[in-house]
Write a protein that holds these residues in place. Structure first.
Motif, short mmCIF file in Angstrom:
data_model
loop_
_atom_site.label_atom_id
_atom_site.label_comp_id
_atom_site.label_asym_id
_atom_site.label_seq_id
_atom_site.Cartn_x
_atom_site.Cartn_y
_atom_site.Cartn_z
N ARG A 121 0.79 -1.23 0.00
CA ARG A 121 0.00 0.00 0.00
C ARG A 121 0.83 1.28 0.00
N LEU A 122 2.14 1.13 0.10
CA LEU A 122 3.06 2.25 -0.04
C LEU A 122 4.32 1.74 -0.73
N VAL A 123 4.93 2.58 -1.55
CA VAL A 123 6.16 2.22 -2.25
C VAL A 123 7.14 3.38 -2.17
N GLU A 124 8.39 3.05 -1.87
CA GLU A 124 9.46 4.05 -1.92
C GLU A 124 10.61 3.48 -2.71
N PHE A 125 11.09 4.24 -3.69
CA PHE A 125 12.23 3.80 -4.48
C PHE A 125 13.53 4.20 -3.77
N VAL A 126 14.47 3.28 -3.66
CA VAL A 126 15.73 3.52 -2.97
C VAL A 126 16.88 3.02 -3.83
N ASP A 127 18.09 3.43 -3.45
CA ASP A 127 19.28 3.02 -4.20
C ASP A 127 19.76 1.63 -3.81
N ALA A 128 19.52 1.24 -2.55
CA ALA A 128 19.99 -0.07 -2.07
C ALA A 128 19.17 -0.49 -0.86
N ILE A 129 19.09 -1.79 -0.65
CA ILE A 129 18.42 -2.37 0.51
C ILE A 129 19.49 -2.68 1.56
N PRO A 130 19.35 -2.21 2.79
CA PRO A 130 20.37 -2.52 3.82
C PRO A 130 20.36 -4.00 4.15
N LYS A 131 21.55 -4.60 4.15
CA LYS A 131 21.66 -6.04 4.43
C LYS A 131 22.89 -6.31 5.29
N SER A 132 22.82 -7.41 6.02
CA SER A 132 23.97 -7.84 6.81
C SER A 132 25.00 -8.45 5.87
N ALA A 133 26.18 -8.72 6.42
CA ALA A 133 27.24 -9.32 5.60
C ALA A 133 26.84 -10.69 5.08
N ALA A 134 25.91 -11.34 5.77
CA ALA A 134 25.46 -12.67 5.33
C ALA A 134 24.27 -12.60 4.37
N GLY A 135 23.78 -11.39 4.08
CA GLY A 135 22.71 -11.25 3.10
C GLY A 135 21.32 -11.10 3.67
N LYS A 136 21.18 -11.00 4.99
CA LYS A 136 19.86 -10.79 5.58
C LYS A 136 19.43 -9.35 5.42
N ILE A 137 18.17 -9.15 5.05
CA ILE A 137 17.64 -7.79 4.97
C ILE A 137 17.55 -7.21 6.38
N LEU A 138 18.12 -6.05 6.57
CA LEU A 138 18.09 -5.39 7.88
C LEU A 138 16.84 -4.51 7.95
N ARG A 139 15.70 -5.15 8.16
CA ARG A 139 14.44 -4.41 8.18
C ARG A 139 14.39 -3.41 9.34
N ARG A 140 15.13 -3.71 10.40
CA ARG A 140 15.16 -2.78 11.54
C ARG A 140 15.66 -1.40 11.11
N ARG A 141 16.65 -1.39 10.20
CA ARG A 141 17.17 -0.10 9.70
C ARG A 141 16.11 0.64 8.89
N LEU A 142 15.33 -0.13 8.13
CA LEU A 142 14.26 0.50 7.36
C LEU A 142 13.19 1.07 8.29
N ARG A 143 12.90 0.33 9.37
CA ARG A 143 11.91 0.84 10.34
C ARG A 143 12.44 2.10 11.04
N ASP A 144 13.73 2.10 11.37
CA ASP A 144 14.33 3.29 11.99
C ASP A 144 14.27 4.47 11.03
N ARG A 145 14.55 4.20 9.78
CA ARG A 145 14.50 5.26 8.76
C ARG A 145 13.08 5.82 8.64
N GLU A 146 12.11 4.92 8.67
CA GLU A 146 10.71 5.33 8.56
C GLU A 146 10.31 6.18 9.76
N ALA A 147 10.77 5.78 10.95
CA ALA A 147 10.44 6.54 12.15
C ALA A 147 11.02 7.95 12.11
N LEU A 148 12.26 8.06 11.60
CA LEU A 148 12.88 9.38 11.48
C LEU A 148 12.12 10.25 10.48
N ALA A 149 11.68 9.64 9.38
CA ALA A 149 10.96 10.39 8.34
C ALA A 149 9.64 10.92 8.85
N ARG A 150 9.06 10.24 9.84
CA ARG A 150 7.75 10.65 10.34
C ARG A 150 7.85 11.65 11.49
#
Length: 531
Positions: free
Chosen positions: A501-530
Motif C-alpha cells: 500500500r506504499l512504495v518508496e524507491f531507494v538506491d539499495a536495501i540494507p543487508k547484513s554481511a550474510a545477506g539478511k535484509i536489515l528491516r530494523r534499519r528501514l523501520r528506523d528510517r521510517e520513524a525518522l521520516a515521520r
C-alpha cells in the motif's frame, strides 16, 4: 512432533580439530586445502595441518589453552584457516569479529566474551588495537598475521616450530566457537557452540551435501558469520575438497574466480542468487564447472532460484539455519525434484521439530488438503542446538525450553512428504486488519518483476494507526516503474489483505554481511521520516 527422514549420524567424542585434521589419511596430505584465487597458490592439507600444529605450539607456550578466549578479526584469506584451527588446537575458544566493526563495537564484544588474546591483519589493526587497549590486552597479545611493529606475527610464531600441546576437555561442554548473533532484531549475543555441536552439524550436513576431494568450493560468505565459519570451514574440509576464499566481495570478481579456479560448489546468500538471476555479466563467464549452488542466511523464492539455475546451468537449492543451530536446521537434497524450489528441504538427522501456533501456543500437526500444515513457529531440538547465550541465562531460557527445544523465532510449515518451508520471522510479520502478512512473500513477488533489482517490505502505520505493508524498491537501470505500477503488480497476484500500500524507491536495501535484509534499519528510517 516431526522427525527427520534422514538416517541418524553417529557423533564421535572428540574435539573439532581432531575431527577435521586428526582423521587425515596419507593420500589426503598432498591434496589442495586452500587456493588463493588471486595468485593460484595452493596450500595442501599436509601443509595446513603442520601450520596449525606449529601455531598451536607457539600459543600454548604463551599459556593459551582451555579457558582462553581469542578474538579473530580477519577477512576470508587462506591463512584464516591456520589462525582459526591453530587457536582451536590449543583448546582455546575463538570469538569471530565482523570485519566492518568499529572500535566501540569490538570493545563491547571483547568485554562480553572475556577476550585476552586477539588475531588480525594490518589493514584491520587500528580498530581492534584501540578496542584491545581499552580492555587491557597488551600489544604482545595482539597477533598481526602479516606483521606490524610491536606485535607478534604469524611467520615468527610458526618459525618457533614448537610441538602442538596435548589438550583434554569434554567436547559436549567445551565452548569451541563464540560467534555473535547478527543482531538484526536486537543487541548481538555470544552464542556458545561446543565441539560436539559443530561436529554434529557437519555430519548432519554431510549426509546430503556431496563434497568430494576433487571439488573446489568457492568461499565468499564471511568467515566471521556462522554460515561461513561452521558450514564452509567445516563440510568441505571433512570432504577433503579445496576452498577458494574471497577476501572482499565483488560480483564480477566472484564470477571470474569461479571460472578461473573451476569451482564446483557455491555457498552463497540470496542477494547473490538474485544477481545470478538478473545481472547481465553472468552470460560473459564460463560457469560450466558449477555442480550445485547452495543458498542460505535468508529466505529465497522458487522463481528467483529457478531463474538463477537456468543461467548458471546447475541446481540452486536453499537450506535454513541460524547461529544457534551450529548453524543448519533444514537441508536441501539433490536429486529430489518432488521437493519444490522454495522449500528449505528436510530436517537434519538426529533432530526433532515442533510447529507451534503463534497466537494460541498450540502445537500444529495436521496436514491440509494441499499436503501442508498451517504455519507456526519452528521449535527444534537436537545435538546441534547451542549450549546457550554467554552470560545471559534469561535470554537462554527464553530461547531453549525445558524440553531442549530451541524456539527459532521463524515461522514455517511442514509438508506431509517431510520437507519444510520458511514463511518469515515471527517479529517481521505484518498485522493487517487481523491478517498476518509475511514480508518475505511480498519481497519474492516483487523480485519476480523484471524491472526490479531488489526489494524489502516492512509494516508501517497509516493515518488511522493501522499497520500496512510498505515496499522499498531498487529498480534495475533503465527501468520506468512508478509506485502505482509496483502496487498494481502485487495486487494482481495476492489476496487483498496482502497488497502493498506504499512504495518508496531507494538506491539499495540494507543487508547484513550474510545477506539478511536489515528491516530494523528501514523501520528506523521510517520513524525518522515521520518525526
Amino acid at each position: 512432533m516431526f522427525t527427520s527422514l534422514l538416517p541418524d549420524v553417529e557423533i564421535p567424542d572428540v574435539g573439532i580439530h581432531e575431527f577435521l585434521f586428526g582423521s587425515l589419511r596419507e593420500e589426503d596430505l598432498a591434496r589442495p586445502a586452500v587456493i588463493d584465487p588471486k595468485t593460484g597458490a595452493e596450500t595442501t592439507y599436509g601443509a595446513l595441518s603442520a601450520q596449525i600444529d606449529a601455531l598451536a605450539g607457539a600459543l600454548a607456550a604463551r599459556d593459551v589453552g582451555v579457558g582462553t578466549v581469542v578474538a579473530l578479526l580477519c577477512p576470508n584469506i587462506p591463512v584464516y584457516l591456520t589462525a582459526l584451527y591453530g587457536v582451536l588446537r590449543t583448546g582455546a575458544t575463538v570469538t569471530t569479529v565482523n570485519s566492518l566493526s568499529t572500535a566501540d563495537e569490538i570493545e563491547v564484544q571483547l568485554r562480553d566474551a572475556g577476550v585476552t588474546w586477539a588475531v588480525t591483519i594490518s589493514p584491520l589493526l587500528a580498530p581492534i588495537a584501540e578496542a584491545a587497549s581499552r580492555v587491557g590486552i597488551a600489544d604482545d597479545r595482539l597477533i598481526v598475521i602479516d606483521g606490524a611493529p610491536g606485535h607478534p606475527d604469524l611467520l615468527s610464531l610458526l618459525s618457533e616450530k614448537r610441538a602442538a600441546p596435548d589438550v583434554a576437555f569434554d567436547p559436549a561442554t567445551h565452548v569451541a566457537l563464540l560467534p555473535y548473533s547478527s543482531g538484526t532484531s536486537g543487541t548481538p549475543k555470544g552464542v556458545m557452540l561446543s565441539d560436539r555441536n559443530l561436529i554434529a552439524n557437519i555430519l548432519q550436513m554431510k549426509t546430503v551435501t556431496d563434497v568430494r576431494p576433487e571439488n573446489r568450493v568457492h568461499a565468499l560468505m564471511p568467515f566471521f558469520h556462522a554460515y561461513g565459519l561452521c558450514v564452509i570451514l567445516g563440510v568441505p574440509l571433512i570432504g577433503r575438497a579445496a576452498l577458494v576464499p574471497m577476501a572482499r566481495f565483488d560480483f564480477i570478481e566472484f564470477l571470474g574466480d569461479v571460472e578461473r579456479t573451476r569451482c564446483s560448489h557455491l555457498f552463497i546468500a540470496p542477494p547473490i542468487v538474485v544477481a545470478l538471476a538478473k545481472h547481465p555479466a553472468v552470460a560473459e563467464f564460463d560457469l560450466a564447472s558449477v555442480e550445485v549452488v547452495y543458498s542460505g542466511a535468508a529466505p529465497l523464492d522458487g522463481g528467483t532460484m529457478q531463474a538463477a539455475s537456468d543461467r548458471v546451468g546447475a541446481p540452486v537449492l536453499q537450506g535454513f539455519g541460524m547461529t544457534e543451530l551450529s548453524p543448519a536446521g533444514f537441508l536441501p537434497v539433490l536429486g529430489r525434484p518432488d521437493i519444490p524450489l522454495g522449500s528449505v528441504g528436510l530436517l537434519v538427522p538426529n533432530d526433532t521439530c515442533r510447529i507451534v501456533d503463534i497466537a494460541s501456543g498450540e502445537e500444529i500437526a495436521d496436514f491440509g488438503a494441499d499436503g501442508w500444515t498451517e504455519p507456526g513457529e519452528l521449535w527444534i531440538a537436537g545435538p546441534n542446538v547451542m549450549l546457550g547465550y554467554l552470560g545471559n541465562l534469561e535470554a537462554t531460557d527464553a530461547t531453549i525450553d525445558a524440553d531442549g527445544f530451541l524456539h527459532t523465532g521463524d515461522v514455517g510449515r511442514a509438508h506431509r512428504d517431510g520437507y519444510f518451508e520458511i514463511v518469515d520471522r515471527v517479529k517481521e510479520l505484518i498485522k493487517y486488519h487481523g491478517h498476518q502478512v509475511a514480508p518475505a512473500e511480498l519481497e519474492a513477488l516483487l523480485l519476480s518483476n523484471p524491472q526490479i533489482a531488489d526489494a524489502a517490505v516492512i509494516g508501517v502505520k497509516d493515518a488511522d494507526g493501522e499497520e500496512i505493508p510498505k515496499a522499498f524498491v531498487v529498480p534495475l537501470p533503465g527501468a520506468t516503474l512508478t509506485a502505482d505500477e509496483v502496487m498494481e503488480y502485487v495486487a494482481e497476484r495476492v489476496e487483498p489483505h496482502k497488497k502493498v500500500r506504499l512504495v518508496e524507491f531507494v538506491d539499495a536495501i540494507p543487508k547484513s554481511a550474510a545477506g539478511k535484509i536489515l528491516r530494523r534499519r528501514l523501520r528506523d528510517r521510517e520513524a525518522l521520516a515521520r518525526q
